[in-house]
Design a protein around this motif. Structure first.
Motif, PDB file in Angstrom:
ATOM      1  N   ALA A 216      26.156  61.004  36.746  1.00 33.45           N
ATOM      2  CA  ALA A 216      25.973  62.042  35.739  1.00 33.45           C
ATOM      3  C   ALA A 216      27.205  62.219  34.865  1.00 33.45           C
ATOM      4  O   ALA A 216      27.091  62.641  33.711  1.00 33.45           O
ATOM      5  CB  ALA A 216      25.615  63.367  36.412  1.00 33.45           C
ATOM      6  N   THR A 217      28.378  61.900  35.398  1.00 35.51           N
ATOM      7  CA  THR A 217      29.622  62.163  34.655  1.00 35.51           C
ATOM      8  C   THR A 217      30.173  60.922  33.949  1.00 35.51           C
ATOM      9  O   THR A 217      30.657  61.013  32.822  1.00 35.51           O
ATOM     10  CB  THR A 217      30.696  62.728  35.596  1.00 35.51           C
ATOM     11  OG1 THR A 217      30.866  61.841  36.716  1.00 35.51           O
ATOM     12  CG2 THR A 217      30.291  64.105  36.100  1.00 35.51           C
TER      13      THR A 217
ATOM     14  N   TYR B  98      26.695  62.405  41.389  1.00 37.39           N
ATOM     15  CA  TYR B  98      27.683  63.100  40.557  1.00 37.39           C
ATOM     16  C   TYR B  98      28.371  62.131  39.594  1.00 37.39           C
ATOM     17  O   TYR B  98      28.532  62.414  38.400  1.00 37.39           O
ATOM     18  CB  TYR B  98      28.724  63.780  41.447  1.00 37.39           C
ATOM     19  CG  TYR B  98      29.869  64.393  40.673  1.00 37.39           C
ATOM     20  CD1 TYR B  98      29.723  65.609  40.026  1.00 37.39           C
ATOM     21  CD2 TYR B  98      31.104  63.742  40.586  1.00 37.39           C
ATOM     22  CE1 TYR B  98      30.781  66.171  39.305  1.00 37.39           C
ATOM     23  CE2 TYR B  98      32.157  64.285  39.880  1.00 37.39           C
ATOM     24  CZ  TYR B  98      31.986  65.496  39.236  1.00 37.39           C
ATOM     25  OH  TYR B  98      33.019  66.039  38.521  1.00 37.39           O
TER      26      TYR B  98
END
Length: 427
Positions: A385-386, A382
């Motif tokens: 990806a961010t 996560y």
């Protein structure tokens, strides 16, 4: 004094030749060889399961079902397995477990050979494999302390570390090769390896316990499991160990995913990705070869503090270096350090826990460690990806830094200042 300590004191203790003395132990040698074959067989099927699902369905999502099911199965039974290991025959558990796994895997051999592969069936097999492994895990750790003299536990744990890393290197390649020969072959190898594992336990002459006066068959299972957690809560060192291992395992699991992402972002091919991650196993294998010597020569608390800080710094380096092979070298160095620290933790754990509670306490520690391990890759993916893979790796590094700081203030860690041979159980 426990029965374990009596056995340890009757056997020779020559610190200069612990490995040679350990290999003279017929029970240990036979069990170790059988266990090596069994774990290698498991490594074959571990890579063969996703290869089979990809070949049949082409779905990467479905390929993850079996691995997830196995992990869920292990978590579902791990605590129960610890309770059973302290109230029923550990020998029986360690024999019936592999026999059950051999039977279950043989159904995959039949399904593949006849062309009737079903995803639900494979997922069920994965769950059962994990569940049986969870049930037997507590008995395995407790039985090891019965078989190995206390003075030779560091050497035994170092050898187990080396075995794990060697299999991690050779197993996937061998599994892929056998799968290419015929899809059912690695599963047959796994089934046979479980039979060998069971045979290794059958041949052990040492009583594995629990002794009749230690069994409490009338005690509710929940009460029995709670006793394991109560013992951890009442011991400052085990409280620290449980927390440290849980956070470190989750962080390292996330780090492995980020290593793959970082190498790919640096235009590394799939071959380079595989080679870089393999370097980690090479480092772990090298560390296991020296871990017993390191653990004997460096005071435990100092070693834990040093390894914690070096691991945190290594993760910062992984985030910032611009070359895939530099990432591989740092990963290998981190895995090298993990071997000695695992030997310290497991040795003190084995000496500190009474035999009557060994299954429950060790299973509770393993359950706590595994219960949040899945968060590492999830959080790492996560964050990558961010905020990007570099920043995500630095976040993991900050967690490892916090772990390192905790080693300076943890009261329970002071027990590692005592020589391990002075640690005595309370029962």
């Amino acid at each position: 004094m426990t029965a374990i300590e009596d056995t340890a004191e009757q056997l020779p203790d020559d610190p200069a030749t612990p490995a040679r003395l350990l290999w003279r132990n017929r029970d240990y040698t036979g069990w170790w060889i059988a266990g090596t074959i069994s774990e290698f067989g498991t490594a074959l099927s571990t890579v063969a399961f996703p290869l089979l699902i990809l070949a049949v369905t082409g779905s990467a999502a479905r390929a993850g079902f079996v691995g997830s099911a196995e992990g869920i199965g292990a978590l579902a039974t791990m605590l129960l397995g610890g309770a059973l290991a302290d109230r029923f025959s550990r020998r029986t558990i360690l024999i019936t477990g592999p026999l059950t796994q051999a039977l279950v895997v043989s159904t995959v051999v039949a399904a593949v050979a006849t062309g009737h592969v079903n995803i639900a069936h494979l997922t069920a097999v994965g769950f059962i494999q994990g569940a049986v492994g969870g049930l037997a895990g507590g008995a395995g750790f407790a039985a090891l302390r019965r078989v190995v003299p206390a003075s030779q536990l560091p050497t035994a744990f170092a050898q187990y570390q080396g075995r794990m890393m060697a299999i991690r290197l050779a197993g996937p390649t061998s599994g892929g090769f056998l799968f290419a020969l015929a899809r059912w072959v690695p599963f047959l190898g796994d089934a046979i390896s479980f039979l060998v594992g069971a045979l290794g336990v059958v041949l052990i002459r040492t009583p594995l316990g629990p002794d009749p006066d230690e069994r409490k068959p009338g005690e509710p299972v929940i009460t029995s499991i709670r006793a394991g957690f109560d013992f951890i809560r009442g011991n400052a060192y085990l409280r620290f160990l449980t927390t440290w291992v849980a956070l470190a395992n989750a962080s390292i699991a996330g780090m492995f995913l980020l290593v793959i992402v970082l190498v790919r972002n640096q235009h590394g091919s799939s071959t380079v990705v595989g080679a870089v991650t393999s370097l980690g196993a090479v480092g772990g294998l090298a560390g296991s070869l020296f871990s017993s010597r390191i653990a004997r020569r460096i005071p435990g608390r100092r070693l834990v503090m040093a390894v914690s800080w070096l691991t945190a710094l290594g993760s910062v380096g992984i985030a910032l270096v611009p070359w895939p092979w530099a990432i591989g070298a740092l990963l290998a160095a981190m895995m090298f350090l993990i071997g000695p620290i695992n030997v310290v933790f497991e040795t003190y754990e084995a000496r500190m826990i009474p035999d009557a509670l060994m299954g429950r306490v060790s299973s509770a520690i393993n359950f706590s460690a595994a219960s949040i391990r899945w968060l590492g890759p999830l959080a790492a993916g996560y964050l990558a990806a961010t905020i990007g893979s570099t920043a995500a790796t630095l976040v993991i590094a900050s967690v490892l830094t916090a772990i390192a700081v905790s080693t300076h203030i943890a009261r329970g860690l002071h027990v590692l200042n005592e020589p391990v041979d002075q640690i005595r159980t309370d029962a």
